[in-house]
Write an enzyme that holds these catalytic residues in place. Structure first.
Site, PDB file in Angstrom:
ATOM      1  CG  ASP A 171      -1.810   1.166   1.334  1.00 26.82           C
ATOM      2  OD1 ASP A 171      -2.116   1.743   0.274  1.00 26.82           O
ATOM      3  OD2 ASP A 171      -2.210   1.515   2.453  1.00 26.82           O
ATOM      4  CG  ASP A 219      -3.702   4.345  -2.029  1.00 32.61           C
ATOM      5  OD1 ASP A 219      -2.940   3.415  -1.728  1.00 32.61           O
ATOM      6  OD2 ASP A 219      -4.752   4.586  -1.413  1.00 32.61           O
TER       7      ASP A 219
END
Ligand SMILES: *[C@@H]1O[C@H](CO)[C@@H](O)[C@H](O)[C@H]1NC(C)=O
Ligand SMILES: *[C@@H]1O[C@H](CO)[C@@H](O)[C@H](O)[C@H]1NC(C)=O
Length: 486
Positions: free
Chosen positions: A108, A299
């Site tokens: 992430d 992201d």
């Protein structure tokens, strides 16, 4: 070693009670590792390539070739990814503890903490969990930890242990051992999350794994990269498919063609991997971005693309038959499935196309498809755009520490071939340790309630799950004020 710029320093002082301490390099010997194998399969060309490279790096590290002792070895590593639930999330593998045990973790770039479900986690039934009592090197620092993401929360305590990934090792890495994890945040076999954002947004206030490595010069080049596969439009795709490639310390030139187009992170904003959106088109028409700066967090942990409602509505205004969705789907739009919607985005440089196949997320009612761009209400505390996998599947993406920037390149045919759904799902490939460092920052500071959730309607339908793994950190607003941008 890179010294932080003045603005980075003010940022660190602003957001972190931890000093900017330099970790000291140390050698770390490779040891045998228990791997959880999902299924037996022949290695693919990519896997052989990754194996060959990691094997070579290990040998170079072991027997010299760079000359000198064990300090400051540079290396690079590859971790093959798994694509879970038709592009919902992408995970890789790490190994934790002594003896090392491997775990699958979502990679992430939108957050900066490492955490794992622990053996005491009550709601984590099917998930492989970290058994801290089985690791001889685990230290409980007893600091409470909690983090909220757009699509869930996790809480527990901080500890320290040896963490390995793709041939790299960090001793005394601070991470959270979580016994409370909200439903739906992790899906078997994923045990946790590895944050690849900057320390400034770490709820643990501890140096992230990747940042310890790069600051200590463990990487050949100060960057990491992703190639993510697309399974959304592959009808034969199962729950777990080959997910692409994550590299540390190098870019894999077999996976992209042409130059990598880098754009700097705005000065002093090393928090999320922030870019400034400079232009956007929908169906060939230019969409006007408001005069306010369009900050975007790049992201990998977020499935779709979220943006300001005024801009999202303009994107769909170019699509005949598109309409705001209702009920569970509030904040989303639907459009006729037989329409190909093409959106392009630029972040100061080259413009990149989101394929209609990524824009078309799923058919949610007869002939009506859900669009991959949704309205995101971030308030003023976070970037107004969260640019997730809907975009990232279309490019090779590079997250460069120095100079701080994000780069995109065109995927190669080798990379695109991995979108077939015919590739084997990789098993854990951690590799033996070629370079290791010791983390600084001790136990991390105490975690305060600095994180709030981005408002996000998470939708779970048949085989469809949208994740938004990005924390909101109070202080980003002042960050913007700190470094005003024209
Ligand atoms: C660590 O210590 C704290 C406080 O003593 C305790 O509540 C927690 O369960 C411990 N966690 C682990 C993973 O041992
Ligand atoms: C899936 O989408 C990609 C990108 O648009 C396209 O190249 C590919 O042909 C599609 N695959 C299928 C099976 O439709």
């Amino acid at each position: 070693m890179f010294s932080p710029s003045l603005s980075q320093l003010s940022l660190l002082l602003l957001l972190s009670s931890n000093a900017f301490a330099a970790p000291s390099p140390s050698s770390s010997s490779g040891s045998s590792m228990k791997l959880h194998r999902r299924a037996r399969h022949a290695k693919t060309a990519e896997e052989w390539g990754a194996w060959a490279k990691s094997n070579r790096d290990t040998l170079i590290a072991k027997y010299g070739g760079g000359g000198g002792g064990s300090v400051s070895k540079r290396s690079s590593g590859t971790n093959l990814l798994v694509n879970q639930n038709a592009d919902s999330s992408f995970y890789g593998s790490i190994a934790v503890g002594t003896p090392p045990v491997s775990y699958s973790v979502v990679l992430d770039t939108g957050s900066a903490d490492l955490w794992l479900a622990d053996k005491d986690c009550s709601g984590c039934n099917n998930i492989p969990r970290f058994d801290y009592s089985a690791s001889s090197t685990f230290k409980n620092t007893s600091v409470p930890f909690s983090i909220k993401y757009g699509s869930g929360a996790a809480a527990g305590t901080l500890g320290q242990d040896t963490v390995q990934m793709a041939g790299f090792s960090v001793e005394s890495q601070v991470f959270a051992v979580c016994n409370q994890i909200s439903d739906g945040l992790l899906d078997d076999p994923v045990s946790g999350l590895l944050g690849l954002g900057f320390e400034t947004i770490a709820a643990s206030k501890a140096p992230p794994f990747w940042e310890s490595l790069v600051k200590n010069g463990a990487w050949d080049q100060p960057l990491m990269s992703f190639q993510l596969t697309r399974m959304q439009n592959v009808s034969s795709a199962t729950e777990l498919e080959a997910g692409g490639t994550f590299t540390m310390g190098f870019t894999d030139s077999s996976l992209f063609t042409g130059d990598i187009d880098y754009n700097n992170i705005p000065d002093g904003m090393e928090t999320y991997w922030i870019q400034q959106m400079s232009s956007l088109t929908s169906q060939g028409s230019s969409i006007s971005l408001s005069t306010a700066t369009q900050y975007a967090a790049i992201d990998t942990g977020t499935t779709l693309v979220g943006g300001p409602s005024s801009v999202i509505s303009q994107i769909f205004a170019q699509v005949e038959g598109a309409q705001p969705a209702t009920g569970n789907y509030e904040g989303y739009y639907t459009f006729p499935c037989d329409t190909d919607v093409t959106v392009t985005m630029a972040f100061g440089g080259k413009s990149w196309t989101v394929s209609p196949d990524d824009f078309r997320v799923a058919e949610i009612s007869r002939g009506e498809c859900l669009g991959g761009f949704f309205e995101l209400d971030t308030g003023t505390e976070t970037p107004s755009w969260i640019v997730g996998d809907t975009f990232l599947k279309n490019v090779y993406s590079v997250f460069r520490y120095n100079p701080p920037s994000v780069g995109f390149a065109q995927l190669s045919s080798t990379a695109l071939q991995m979108n077939s759904g015919n590739e084997p799902v990789p098993s854990a490939t951690i590799g033996s340790v070629a370079a290791g460092v010791t983390a600084a920052g001790g136990s991390g500071g105490s975690t305060q309630a600095t994180n709030g959730a981005v408002s996000m309607k998470m939708t779970r339908g048949e085989g469809m799950m949208m994740m938004m793994i990005i924390p909101v950190v109070v202080g980003l607003l002042s960050l913007g004020a700190l470094v005003p941008l024209a």
